[in-house]
Design an enzyme around this catalytic site. Structure first.
Site, PDB file in Angstrom:
ATOM      1  CG  ASP A   1      41.180 -26.821   9.938  1.00 57.70           C
ATOM      2  OD1 ASP A   1      40.690 -27.611  10.764  1.00 57.70           O
ATOM      3  OD2 ASP A   1      41.369 -25.615  10.217  1.00 57.70           O
TER       4      ASP A   1
ATOM      5  CG  ASN B   1      42.048 -29.703  12.631  1.00 58.36           C
ATOM      6  OD1 ASN B   1      40.961 -29.338  13.052  1.00 58.36           O
ATOM      7  ND2 ASN B   1      43.091 -28.894  12.565  1.00 58.36           N
TER       8      ASN B   1
ATOM      9  CD  GLU C   1      37.432 -26.391  12.849  1.00 61.06           C
ATOM     10  OE1 GLU C   1      36.564 -27.147  12.365  1.00 61.06           O
ATOM     11  OE2 GLU C   1      38.636 -26.527  12.610  1.00 61.06           O
TER      12      GLU C   1
END
Length: 286
Positions: free
Chosen positions: A196, A148, A20
């Site tokens: 995302d 997010n 991420e």
């Protein structure tokens, strides 16, 4: 709308469970990204190919450069700081059972906007909080589910934000650390995955990674879809421009929930060289 077939490369072959938050550190000229579930911050110098890993004591949702060196990390129980010499301390520690830090971003004024979510993805179980350099914490959005992507327009007047299950990219007016006038910029249709992480380019366009969609999308400031980049991973998680001239687009990905045989690059850090013109990201002022 263009369906882009641009050359894609593998920046770092990895098997991150939940890669991420790629972030370009313009001072150190390196790419920072995390593997949330492995509690690791990855540091990558594309010029030399040098890589290093910083283990964290808790699940880490994001890591951002600090103005005076070191990193700010969005951990399970709050915001931690690593000094340039590696020393660690807590800036904000507010543990909530069953909740962890997720994506985060630094605003034009140097504040850190840190998201949280419940491990069970409980509706309303997450937040978006503004963190000042001295640890001043203000919850801006109290009832999100999976906080997010967050980013700002080139002129700093708009903030873009994603609460993933809504399947929307939202936009706010942003001024002096306050957000108002929330509205949808674009929605992701059924079957195309879930939005995302995001980044904003120098044209003011919003790039978003589609979890379970195997693609990146670029939306214009008026919400029009103008580019899609197909990826060899089904679970891209976030994207960020980097490199010396901020023209390479880095994409993190997740291995969790995928078939390694069918997706050998799942969990790797990918890069689209020369994808466009990015914006230099501010460092956290704390």
């Amino acid at each position: 709308m263009k369906r882009h077939t641009q050359y894609l490369d593998t920046a770092v072959k990895a098997d991150a469970a939940l890669g991420e938050g790629p972030t370009w550190d313009s001072v150190e000229q390196r790419l920072i990204w995390v593997d949330i579930l492995s509690s690791r911050v990855h540091l990558f110098d594309p010029g030399s190919g040098r890589r290093s890993v910083l283990p964290t004591e808790q699940h880490v949702g994001a890591a951002k450069p600090r103005a005076n060196g070191g990193l700010a990390v969005n951990l399970r129980d709050g915001i931690g700081l690593y000094d340039a010499d590696g020393a660690f301390r807590w800036l904000v520690r507010e543990p909530v059972a069953g909740r962890r830090g997720n994506d985060a971003a630094v605003a034009p004024d140097g504040t850190l906007w840190a998201g949280t979510m419940s491990y069970a993805e409980k509706p309303g179980g997450g937040t978006l909080t503004r963190i000042g350099p001295g640890g001043e914490a203000v919850t801006v959005l109290p009832d999100v589910t999976v906080s997010n992507g967050t980013g700002w327009s080139p002129d700093g007047t708009l903030m873009y934000y994603i609460d993933t299950p809504t399947r929307r990219i939202d936009v706010f007016r942003w001024a002096d650390g306050e957000v108002t006038d929330r509205r949808p910029l674009a929605g992701i249709e059924d079957g195309a995955g879930f939005p995302d992480g995001l980044t904003v380019d120098a044209d003011g366009c919003v790039w978003v990674a589609l979890w379970d969609g195997g693609a990146l999308r670029r939306y214009t400031p008026d919400g029009r879809l103008d580019r899609t980049v197909e990826l060899p991973v089904s679970r891209p998680t976030a994207c960020a421009f980097g490199g010396a001239d901020l023209t390479d687009l880095y994409v993190s990905s997740a291995r969790i929930g995928t078939d390694p045989g069918a997706e050998p690059l799942a969990g790797s850090l990918l890069v689209l060289p020369g994808a466009g013109a990015g914006l230099a990201q501010p460092a956290f002022a704390g």
